[in-house]
Structure formats: C-alpha cells, structure tokens
Motif scaffolding. Sequence first.
Motif, PDB file in Angstrom:
ATOM      1  N   PRO A 129       8.800 -17.204   6.059  1.00  0.00           N
ATOM      2  CA  PRO A 129       7.977 -16.999   7.262  1.00  0.00           C
ATOM      3  C   PRO A 129       6.507 -16.769   6.944  1.00  0.00           C
ATOM      4  CG  PRO A 129       9.196 -15.009   6.744  1.00  0.00           C
ATOM      5  CD  PRO A 129       9.663 -16.054   5.766  1.00  0.00           C
ATOM      6  N   GLY A 130       5.657 -17.101   7.892  1.00  0.00           N
ATOM      7  CA  GLY A 130       4.226 -16.841   7.746  1.00  0.00           C
ATOM      8  C   GLY A 130       3.971 -15.362   7.524  1.00  0.00           C
ATOM      9  N   GLY A 131       3.001 -15.042   6.681  1.00  0.00           N
ATOM     10  CA  GLY A 131       2.669 -13.661   6.379  1.00  0.00           C
ATOM     11  C   GLY A 131       3.382 -13.106   5.159  1.00  0.00           C
ATOM     12  N   PHE A 132       4.405 -13.804   4.666  1.00  0.00           N
ATOM     13  CA  PHE A 132       5.154 -13.339   3.493  1.00  0.00           C
ATOM     14  C   PHE A 132       4.278 -13.467   2.254  1.00  0.00           C
ATOM     15  CE2 PHE A 132       8.616 -12.912   0.534  1.00  0.00           C
ATOM     16  CZ  PHE A 132       9.571 -12.186   1.220  1.00  0.00           C
ATOM     17  N   LYS A 133       4.349 -12.483   1.329  1.00  0.00           N
ATOM     18  CA  LYS A 133       3.498 -12.466   0.137  1.00  0.00           C
ATOM     19  C   LYS A 133       4.340 -12.512  -1.133  1.00  0.00           C
ATOM     20  CE  LYS A 133       0.057  -9.521   2.340  1.00  0.00           C
ATOM     21  NZ  LYS A 133      -0.640  -8.234   2.264  1.00  0.00           N
ATOM     22  N   LEU A 134       3.839 -13.231  -2.122  1.00  0.00           N
ATOM     23  CA  LEU A 134       4.412 -13.244  -3.470  1.00  0.00           C
ATOM     24  C   LEU A 134       3.309 -12.792  -4.414  1.00  0.00           C
ATOM     25  CD1 LEU A 134       6.521 -13.981  -5.658  1.00  0.00           C
ATOM     26  CD2 LEU A 134       5.621 -16.316  -5.565  1.00  0.00           C
ATOM     27  N   LYS A 135       3.551 -11.700  -5.158  1.00  0.00           N
ATOM     28  CA  LYS A 135       2.556 -11.187  -6.102  1.00  0.00           C
ATOM     29  C   LYS A 135       3.226 -10.934  -7.442  1.00  0.00           C
ATOM     30  CE  LYS A 135      -0.637  -8.935  -2.965  1.00  0.00           C
ATOM     31  NZ  LYS A 135      -1.350  -7.698  -2.664  1.00  0.00           N
ATOM     32  N   LEU A 136       2.543 -11.337  -8.505  1.00  0.00           N
ATOM     33  CA  LEU A 136       3.001 -11.067  -9.862  1.00  0.00           C
ATOM     34  C   LEU A 136       2.169  -9.941 -10.450  1.00  0.00           C
ATOM     35  CD1 LEU A 136       3.295 -14.689 -11.283  1.00  0.00           C
ATOM     36  CD2 LEU A 136       5.068 -13.311 -10.209  1.00  0.00           C
ATOM     37  N   LEU A 137       2.805  -9.132 -11.295  1.00  0.00           N
ATOM     38  CA  LEU A 137       2.124  -8.049 -11.995  1.00  0.00           C
ATOM     39  C   LEU A 137       2.396  -8.172 -13.483  1.00  0.00           C
ATOM     40  CD1 LEU A 137       3.128  -5.085  -9.638  1.00  0.00           C
ATOM     41  CD2 LEU A 137       0.990  -6.383  -9.621  1.00  0.00           C
ATOM     42  N   THR A 138       1.556  -7.552 -14.304  1.00  0.00           N
ATOM     43  CA  THR A 138       1.782  -7.528 -15.742  1.00  0.00           C
ATOM     44  C   THR A 138       2.943  -6.581 -16.045  1.00  0.00           C
ATOM     45  OG1 THR A 138       0.311  -5.666 -16.164  1.00  0.00           O
ATOM     46  CG2 THR A 138      -0.681  -7.877 -16.158  1.00  0.00           C
ATOM     47  N   GLU A 139       3.348  -6.524 -17.304  1.00  0.00           N
ATOM     48  CA  GLU A 139       4.429  -5.616 -17.695  1.00  0.00           C
ATOM     49  C   GLU A 139       4.050  -4.155 -17.474  1.00  0.00           C
ATOM     50  OE1 GLU A 139       3.742  -5.156 -22.452  1.00  0.00           O
ATOM     51  OE2 GLU A 139       4.675  -6.996 -21.748  1.00  0.00           O
ATOM     52  N   ASN A 140       2.745  -3.860 -17.366  1.00  0.00           N
ATOM     53  CA  ASN A 140       2.261  -2.507 -17.058  1.00  0.00           C
ATOM     54  C   ASN A 140       2.036  -2.310 -15.563  1.00  0.00           C
ATOM     55  OD1 ASN A 140       2.225  -1.921 -19.800  1.00  0.00           O
ATOM     56  ND2 ASN A 140       0.155  -2.714 -20.024  1.00  0.00           N
ATOM     57  N   LEU A 141       2.578  -3.232 -14.766  1.00  0.00           N
ATOM     58  CA  LEU A 141       2.481  -3.188 -13.299  1.00  0.00           C
ATOM     59  C   LEU A 141       1.048  -3.265 -12.788  1.00  0.00           C
ATOM     60  CD1 LEU A 141       5.251  -0.547 -12.532  1.00  0.00           C
ATOM     61  CD2 LEU A 141       5.461  -3.038 -12.628  1.00  0.00           C
ATOM     62  N   GLN A 142       0.211  -4.029 -13.501  1.00  0.00           N
ATOM     63  CA  GLN A 142      -1.174  -4.215 -13.109  1.00  0.00           C
ATOM     64  C   GLN A 142      -1.370  -5.621 -12.541  1.00  0.00           C
ATOM     65  OE1 GLN A 142      -3.506  -1.661 -13.294  1.00  0.00           O
ATOM     66  NE2 GLN A 142      -1.628  -0.548 -13.768  1.00  0.00           N
ATOM     67  N   PRO A 143      -2.180  -5.761 -11.491  1.00  0.00           N
ATOM     68  CA  PRO A 143      -2.478  -7.099 -10.982  1.00  0.00           C
ATOM     69  C   PRO A 143      -3.426  -7.829 -11.931  1.00  0.00           C
ATOM     70  CG  PRO A 143      -3.748  -5.455  -9.796  1.00  0.00           C
ATOM     71  CD  PRO A 143      -2.844  -4.704 -10.734  1.00  0.00           C
ATOM     72  N   PHE A 144      -3.516  -9.132 -11.772  1.00  0.00           N
ATOM     73  CA  PHE A 144      -4.457  -9.936 -12.550  1.00  0.00           C
ATOM     74  C   PHE A 144      -5.024 -11.018 -11.649  1.00  0.00           C
ATOM     75  CE2 PHE A 144      -0.152 -11.379 -13.249  1.00  0.00           C
ATOM     76  CZ  PHE A 144      -0.216 -12.743 -13.042  1.00  0.00           C
ATOM     77  N   SER A 145      -6.028 -11.724 -12.106  1.00  0.00           N
ATOM     78  CA  SER A 145      -6.717 -12.731 -11.309  1.00  0.00           C
ATOM     79  C   SER A 145      -5.762 -13.814 -10.815  1.00  0.00           C
ATOM     80  CB  SER A 145      -7.823 -13.358 -12.167  1.00  0.00           C
ATOM     81  OG  SER A 145      -8.498 -14.347 -11.441  1.00  0.00           O
ATOM     82  N   ASN A 146      -5.845 -14.139  -9.536  1.00  0.00           N
ATOM     83  CA  ASN A 146      -5.017 -15.187  -8.909  1.00  0.00           C
ATOM     84  C   ASN A 146      -3.526 -14.941  -9.103  1.00  0.00           C
ATOM     85  OD1 ASN A 146      -7.327 -16.659  -8.037  1.00  0.00           O
ATOM     86  ND2 ASN A 146      -7.538 -17.441 -10.112  1.00  0.00           N
ATOM     87  N   ASN A 147      -3.086 -13.691  -8.921  1.00  0.00           N
ATOM     88  CA  ASN A 147      -1.698 -13.322  -9.182  1.00  0.00           C
ATOM     89  C   ASN A 147      -0.767 -13.439  -7.980  1.00  0.00           C
ATOM     90  OD1 ASN A 147      -2.767 -11.088  -7.765  1.00  0.00           O
ATOM     91  ND2 ASN A 147      -1.230  -9.742  -8.659  1.00  0.00           N
ATOM     92  N   GLY A 148      -1.231 -14.015  -6.871  1.00  0.00           N
ATOM     93  CA  GLY A 148      -0.367 -14.052  -5.707  1.00  0.00           C
ATOM     94  C   GLY A 148      -0.604 -15.234  -4.797  1.00  0.00           C
ATOM     95  N   ASP A 149       0.302 -15.347  -3.830  1.00  0.00           N
ATOM     96  CA  ASP A 149       0.217 -16.387  -2.814  1.00  0.00           C
ATOM     97  C   ASP A 149       0.726 -15.785  -1.508  1.00  0.00           C
ATOM     98  OD1 ASP A 149      -0.212 -18.851  -1.663  1.00  0.00           O
ATOM     99  OD2 ASP A 149       1.571 -19.794  -2.506  1.00  0.00           O
ATOM    100  N   ILE A 150       0.167 -16.225  -0.392  1.00  0.00           N
ATOM    101  CA  ILE A 150       0.562 -15.745   0.935  1.00  0.00           C
ATOM    102  C   ILE A 150       0.889 -16.946   1.801  1.00  0.00           C
ATOM    103  CG2 ILE A 150      -0.145 -14.474   3.006  1.00  0.00           C
ATOM    104  CD1 ILE A 150      -2.132 -12.947   1.233  1.00  0.00           C
ATOM    105  N   ALA A 151       2.019 -16.883   2.492  1.00  0.00           N
ATOM    106  CA  ALA A 151       2.376 -17.946   3.430  1.00  0.00           C
ATOM    107  C   ALA A 151       1.563 -17.751   4.705  1.00  0.00           C
ATOM    108  CB  ALA A 151       3.868 -17.902   3.733  1.00  0.00           C
ATOM    109  N   THR A 152       0.614 -18.635   4.951  1.00  0.00           N
ATOM    110  CA  THR A 152      -0.194 -18.528   6.173  1.00  0.00           C
ATOM    111  C   THR A 152       0.572 -19.048   7.381  1.00  0.00           C
ATOM    112  OG1 THR A 152      -1.234 -20.633   5.661  1.00  0.00           O
ATOM    113  CG2 THR A 152      -2.389 -18.655   4.947  1.00  0.00           C
TER     114      THR A 152
END
Length: 82
Positions: A47-70
């Motif tokens: 569904p629209g609005g759903f997010k997918l985000k990846l994190l490092t093994e230390n649970l930190q975000p990184f550049s371009n780590n996600g996508d959102i269903a518009t």
Amino acid sequence: MQTRTTQKSRQLRCKRSCGLRIISTSKSDTTIWRFELYNTAPGAAIPGGFKLKLLTENLQPFSNNGDIATTTIEQLFVEVIL
C-alpha cells in the motif's frame, strides 16, 4: 566479465503477508545487494505510504537506505553497492 547472482527469500510476520527477497549480484570487484519487500498474497500489493528502511549492523541509518511507496505498488526495493 562474469556475473554471479544469489537469491534468498523469507516470509515476514507483519500485519500483511509480506516477503523479503535478498538478491546478491557480483560483477568484477563490485557486489550489489538488492532488498525487495513484496506482498505474498496473490494479486495483492504494497500500500501507499509503506516504508522500507535498511540499517547497519549497529542499527544506524546510511545514505539512501530506504524507499517509500508513494502509491500502491508491487514491490519496494533498496540496492546497496559494495
């Protein structure tokens, strides 16, 4: 130049029937990891609005780590190049 691809799939427990497919592709000295989130129910979508985000093994975000269903879509994915 030879390309090697490996694929793994897992079904996730969430409010919807979700699956996570992880695909590794190697070309020369570069490895590309593609993380795909999809709905496992036949004919269903993310569904629209759903997010997918990846994190490092230390649970930190990184550049371009996600996508959102518009809008409603078949899959969300993030590619990581190493």
